[in-house]
Enzyme design. Structure first.
Site, PDB file in Angstrom:
ATOM      1  N   LYS A 115       0.823  -1.218   0.000  1.00 10.80           N
ATOM      2  CA  LYS A 115       0.000   0.000   0.000  1.00 10.80           C
ATOM      3  C   LYS A 115       0.855   1.264   0.000  1.00 10.80           C
ATOM      4  CE  LYS A 115      -4.305  -1.887   1.709  1.00 10.80           C
ATOM      5  NZ  LYS A 115      -5.294  -1.983   2.763  1.00 10.80           N
ATOM      6  N   LYS A 201      -5.485  -9.956  -6.337  1.00 13.91           N
ATOM      7  CA  LYS A 201      -6.669 -10.389  -5.578  1.00 13.91           C
ATOM      8  C   LYS A 201      -7.870  -9.486  -5.888  1.00 13.91           C
ATOM      9  CE  LYS A 201      -6.085  -7.871  -1.303  1.00 13.91           C
ATOM     10  NZ  LYS A 201      -5.951  -7.767   0.105  1.00 13.91           N
ATOM     11  N   LYS A 204     -11.679  -4.138  -3.241  1.00 12.39           N
ATOM     12  CA  LYS A 204     -12.529  -2.949  -3.336  1.00 12.39           C
ATOM     13  C   LYS A 204     -11.803  -1.804  -3.998  1.00 12.39           C
ATOM     14  CE  LYS A 204     -13.210  -3.856   1.367  1.00 12.39           C
ATOM     15  NZ  LYS A 204     -13.805  -3.874   2.652  1.00 12.39           N
TER      16      LYS A 204
HETATM   17  P1  TYM Z   1     -10.755  -6.143   4.394  1.00 13.68           P
HETATM   18  O1  TYM Z   1     -11.777  -5.116   4.709  1.00 13.68           O
HETATM   19  O2  TYM Z   1      -9.788  -5.851   3.285  1.00 13.68           O
HETATM   20  O3  TYM Z   1     -11.430  -7.530   4.070  1.00 13.68           O
HETATM   21  C1  TYM Z   1     -12.382  -8.137   4.937  1.00 13.68           C
HETATM   22  C2  TYM Z   1     -12.209  -9.651   4.903  1.00 13.68           C
HETATM   23  O4  TYM Z   1     -12.329 -10.151   3.571  1.00 13.68           O
HETATM   24  C3  TYM Z   1     -11.186 -10.961   3.244  1.00 13.68           C
HETATM   25  N1  TYM Z   1     -10.865 -10.747   1.814  1.00 13.68           N
HETATM   26  C4  TYM Z   1     -10.683 -11.747   0.919  1.00 13.68           C
HETATM   27  N2  TYM Z   1     -10.739 -13.092   1.049  1.00 13.68           N
HETATM   28  C5  TYM Z   1     -10.517 -13.833  -0.071  1.00 13.68           C
HETATM   29  N3  TYM Z   1     -10.262 -13.300  -1.302  1.00 13.68           N
HETATM   30  C6  TYM Z   1     -10.197 -11.954  -1.470  1.00 13.68           C
HETATM   31  N4  TYM Z   1      -9.965 -11.423  -2.684  1.00 13.68           N
HETATM   32  C7  TYM Z   1     -10.410 -11.114  -0.330  1.00 13.68           C
HETATM   33  N5  TYM Z   1     -10.430  -9.757  -0.137  1.00 13.68           N
HETATM   34  C8  TYM Z   1     -10.701  -9.556   1.171  1.00 13.68           C
HETATM   35  C9  TYM Z   1     -10.067 -10.421   4.139  1.00 13.68           C
HETATM   36  O5  TYM Z   1      -9.056 -11.390   4.339  1.00 13.68           O
HETATM   37  C10 TYM Z   1     -10.815 -10.088   5.415  1.00 13.68           C
HETATM   38  O6  TYM Z   1     -10.958 -11.252   6.220  1.00 13.68           O
HETATM   39  N6  TYM Z   1      -7.411  -5.386   8.051  1.00 13.68           N
HETATM   40  C11 TYM Z   1      -8.680  -6.027   7.717  1.00 13.68           C
HETATM   41  C12 TYM Z   1      -9.832  -5.624   8.610  1.00 13.68           C
HETATM   42  C13 TYM Z   1      -9.561  -5.820  10.062  1.00 13.68           C
HETATM   43  C14 TYM Z   1      -9.570  -7.059  10.763  1.00 13.68           C
HETATM   44  C15 TYM Z   1      -9.286  -6.728  12.118  1.00 13.68           C
HETATM   45  C16 TYM Z   1      -9.780  -8.390  10.392  1.00 13.68           C
HETATM   46  C17 TYM Z   1      -9.294  -4.822  10.951  1.00 13.68           C
HETATM   47  N7  TYM Z   1      -9.136  -5.371  12.199  1.00 13.68           N
HETATM   48  C18 TYM Z   1      -9.206  -7.701  13.094  1.00 13.68           C
HETATM   49  C19 TYM Z   1      -9.700  -9.373  11.377  1.00 13.68           C
HETATM   50  C20 TYM Z   1      -9.414  -9.030  12.727  1.00 13.68           C
HETATM   51  C21 TYM Z   1      -9.049  -5.650   6.290  1.00 13.68           C
HETATM   52  O7  TYM Z   1      -8.649  -4.613   5.799  1.00 13.68           O
HETATM   53  O8  TYM Z   1      -9.937  -6.526   5.714  1.00 13.68           O
END
Ligand code: TYM
Length: 339
Positions: A115, A201, A204
């Site tokens: 990022k 991947k 969003k």
């Molecule tokens: P975020 O918002 O990017 O994504 C949310 C969840 O979706 C999963 N994910 C995917 N899984 C499979 N294939 C994909 N292409 C894909 N894109 C997203 C992510 O692995 C995630 O589980 N940092 C985290 C949010 C967060 C969090 C936490 C998660 C903040 N605090 C504590 C777990 C525990 C994030 O940006 O996820």
């Protein structure tokens, strides 16, 4: 069993989020209910400000995401659903853990490298310390299980390292302050890829909407996006080994297997030998069939803004109560005087 996970309220909930994480959240909600456990799911709005964002849009995006999660099956009567901004203990614990996290650990985070790119000097401090907030998110509630997609595995390992070091440095061996959380990553669909590029991947932040399937897309849009997905000219192989070196084909077969609750081998046993001209419509129909009830529920829920705010307020009150003992224990362990 204490299940905790979060999602950033930026952009749409897409198929990667759904298959990689949210579907597992719903499954854990049922499992926790059967075992007397507890689930907490939150909108990571504090994480969303680590990159340029539009303040006017963030509140609405947060409500969009609550509606989407409830539409997917998260039940606010059984799980605690809230946004971080209403639970100050997340930001407080992050500061307390900043004394334990090491610069070298954060420097190794691949999401930070991706990022920040070449512009590290210009990246926000929040983007760098983001994984410490993520550690605080789960350690605050003594999480045992954290359902996430593959891309979050490294952040979870960091949370374990921080917990371990804090316990070693500041707690008696028989009275650790933090539980070490285990990531739960689905065997199929841990990493759903872009429909336009099998090596990136699904995300969003991809500027092309054709790269992802949003949970709010209507049936025609879904079918069209799958029809236009990038593929190669070969027919589908008859076994999984034949997908090696064919990332786009592997992604579409993986999506089919995950959404049909099947396996890659079973999908290839049925569709091996077919061309994409036949496979893509079958996949498009399957996705549209599975996702259309979710998108209909989403539209109903999204129309009632007060109900969504009430869900968040109630969830936050419950979360604040659950967070208090661990936050107090952390202050005490560090020797901070609090009156
Ligand atoms: P975020 O918002 O990017 O994504 C949310 C969840 O979706 C999963 N994910 C995917 N899984 C499979 N294939 C994909 N292409 C894909 N894109 C997203 C992510 O692995 C995630 O589980 N940092 C985290 C949010 C967060 C969090 C936490 C998660 C903040 N605090 C504590 C777990 C525990 C994030 O940006 O996820």
């Amino acid at each position: 069993m204490r299940v905790v996970s979060g999602i950033q309220p930026t952009g749409n909930l897409h198929l990667g989020n759904y298959l990689g994480a949210i579907r597992n959240w719903v499954a854990m909600q049922d499992e926790a209910a059967a075992n007397g456990g507890q689930c907490l799911f939150f909108l990571a709005d504090l994480h969303a400000i680590s990159q340029p964002h539009d303040p006017a849009a963030l509140g609405e995006a947060t409500r969009d995401m609550v509606a989407a999660l409830v539409a997917c099956g998260i039940d606010p009567a059984r799980s605690i659903l809230f946004n971080q901004a209403q639970v100050p203990a997340h930001a407080e614990l992050q500061w307390l853990l900043n004394g334990t996290a090491r610069m070298g650990w954060l420097n190794r985070m691949t999401q930070w490298k991706d990022k920040a790119g070449k512009n590290r000097e210009g990246a926000s401090v929040a983007l760098f310390t983001y994984p410490v907030l993520q550690a605080a998110d789960v350690l605050l509630y003594q999480a045992t299980h954290v359902p996430v997609g593959e891309d979050q595995k490294q952040h979870l390992e960091l949370a374990r390292d921080i917990a371990q070091k804090f316990n070693n440095d500041f707690a008696a061996p028989d009275a650790p302050v933090f539980t070490l959380p285990d990531p739960l990553i689905p065997p199929e669909a841990a990493r759903i890829m872009s429909l336009r590029d099998g090596s990136a991947k699904m995300s969003k932040s991809d500027p092309s909407d054709m790269s992802r399937i949003n949970l709010t897309d209507d049936a025609d849009t879904i079918i069209q996006k799958v029809r236009k997905a990038k593929t190669d000219p070969e027919p589908l192989p008859v076994d999984a080994a034949g997908l090696d070196g064919r990332p786009e084909a592997a992604n579409l077969v993986g999506i089919y297997a995950a959404i049909a609750d099947s396996s890659v081998a079973a999908v290839l046993a049925e569709h091996g030998g077919s061309g994409f001209g036949a496979f893509k419509p079958a996949l498009g129909e399957l996705l549209a069939h599975h996702l259309s009830p979710i998108s209909a529920r989403y539209c109903d829920l999204r129309a009632d803004r007060e109900a969504l705010d009430a869900i968040l307020a109630r969830g936050a009150a419950q979360a604040r109560e659950l967070a208090a003992p661990t936050l107090d224990a952390t202050y005490r362990a560090l020797g901070l005087v609090r009156g």
